[in-house]
Design a protein around this motif. Sequence first.
Motif, PDB file in Angstrom:
ATOM      1  N   HIS A 158      -2.707   0.554  -4.296  1.00  0.00           N
ATOM      2  CA  HIS A 158      -1.672  -0.449  -4.523  1.00  0.00           C
ATOM      3  C   HIS A 158      -1.678  -0.888  -5.982  1.00  0.00           C
ATOM      4  N   ASN A 212       0.839  -1.200   0.000  1.00  0.00           N
ATOM      5  CA  ASN A 212       0.000   0.000   0.000  1.00  0.00           C
ATOM      6  C   ASN A 212       0.875   1.252   0.000  1.00  0.00           C
ATOM      7  N   VAL A 213       0.469   2.227  -0.783  1.00  0.00           N
ATOM      8  CA  VAL A 213       1.205   3.498  -0.842  1.00  0.00           C
ATOM      9  C   VAL A 213       0.228   4.642  -0.602  1.00  0.00           C
ATOM     10  N   PRO A 214       0.685   5.734   0.022  1.00  0.00           N
ATOM     11  CA  PRO A 214      -0.214   6.874   0.269  1.00  0.00           C
ATOM     12  C   PRO A 214      -0.555   7.599  -1.027  1.00  0.00           C
ATOM     13  N   THR A 224      -5.751   8.660   1.693  1.00  0.00           N
ATOM     14  CA  THR A 224      -6.043   7.238   1.608  1.00  0.00           C
ATOM     15  C   THR A 224      -4.826   6.509   1.020  1.00  0.00           C
ATOM     16  N   THR A 225      -5.025   5.258   0.631  1.00  0.00           N
ATOM     17  CA  THR A 225      -3.928   4.470   0.066  1.00  0.00           C
ATOM     18  C   THR A 225      -4.398   3.749  -1.196  1.00  0.00           C
ATOM     19  N   ALA A 231       2.100   3.035   5.056  1.00  0.00           N
ATOM     20  CA  ALA A 231       1.127   3.988   4.516  1.00  0.00           C
ATOM     21  C   ALA A 231      -0.057   4.131   5.459  1.00  0.00           C
ATOM     22  N   ALA A 276      -7.680   2.562   1.933  1.00  0.00           N
ATOM     23  CA  ALA A 276      -8.028   2.874   0.553  1.00  0.00           C
ATOM     24  C   ALA A 276      -9.495   3.296   0.461  1.00  0.00           C
TER      25      ALA A 276
END
Length: 336
Positions: free
Chosen positions: A69, A59-61, A66-67, A256, A260
């Motif tokens: 991927h 997961n990335v910001p 939110t996140t 993160a 999401a």
Amino acid sequence: MHMPDNYLSPATCGTMFALAAPVVGLSIKKVKVQLNEKKELAPMLGITSSLSFLMMMFNVPVPGGTTAHAVGGTLLAILVGPAAACLSVTVALILQAFLFGDGGILALGANIFNMACVMPFSGYFIYNFLRKHGHPSLGAISGSYIGINLAALFAGIELGIQPLIAHTANNQPLYNPYPLSVTVPAMMVAHLAVAGWIEAFFTYVVYRFVKQVAPQELYGSSSVEVSNTKKTNKLKKYFYYFIIVLLILTPLGLLADGTAFGEWSNSELLENLKQQHLANTLPKGMTHGLNYASPFSDYTIPGTPVSLGYILSGVSAIIIFIIIGKVLTTFYGRKK
């Protein structure tokens, strides 16, 4: 993009299963033919499922707190074909839903359609078109970028139509409360700005590596070099190394903050609605929906640190995928 249960109405869930089922069914038929022609595909199915599963753990910001991927749908299609990629991502999504609570059970049809059907087939179509016109690298980048954004668009539409098709007599949403004017921009900004580029980066790097090491192993390759068992085994060994590296790095996905968009728990969603002054209670359909308790929810293993549990969850999934690949290898190897 892993929609949980109770965000989509029963009618939407049923419709999405009906849309995904024929695509997955035709993919199964296609892969059976591929396996009869090339049994080396069997272990690659385990490898590609592992790759997709691990990529989805990072997961990335993204803008908005939110996140998001990557998924790897187009990458897998370039490696083993869109039909095999469809099955690999489907198996990964099923395991995520039932074992780790990542994505809903009733929402599986929607998640499979978006990530296992739309992404691999649309991404590969773009890649193959540009490959045939002499731009394979551009095809890998643009196909993966557009593929994941198309999947995100479908997810945004599926979420956003809920207030229109499922509401009370007073027009109060029964399921996802956010309209299209919110869901589509939220999904698209996250994927156009961040997730799409991560997807393209992964795809391009792996594609270039395979093209240098064993170009004949790319699906639909026009390489004049015939399949070479030694090179094929060498490539699989490199993939196992790559999977191990990804596995070790998976705890980075825990860094993160935020959940999401559209994947909140009931308590998170209620808090959001209160902060945004939209509602003080959850939509009725969400409070009386399916509440499946997965054994290792959110990739946690009871009694272990969160980061170790994340790694062990990945290990468990990889073992399952490899076993599936071994079973298929044994079965189709004997048929040969």
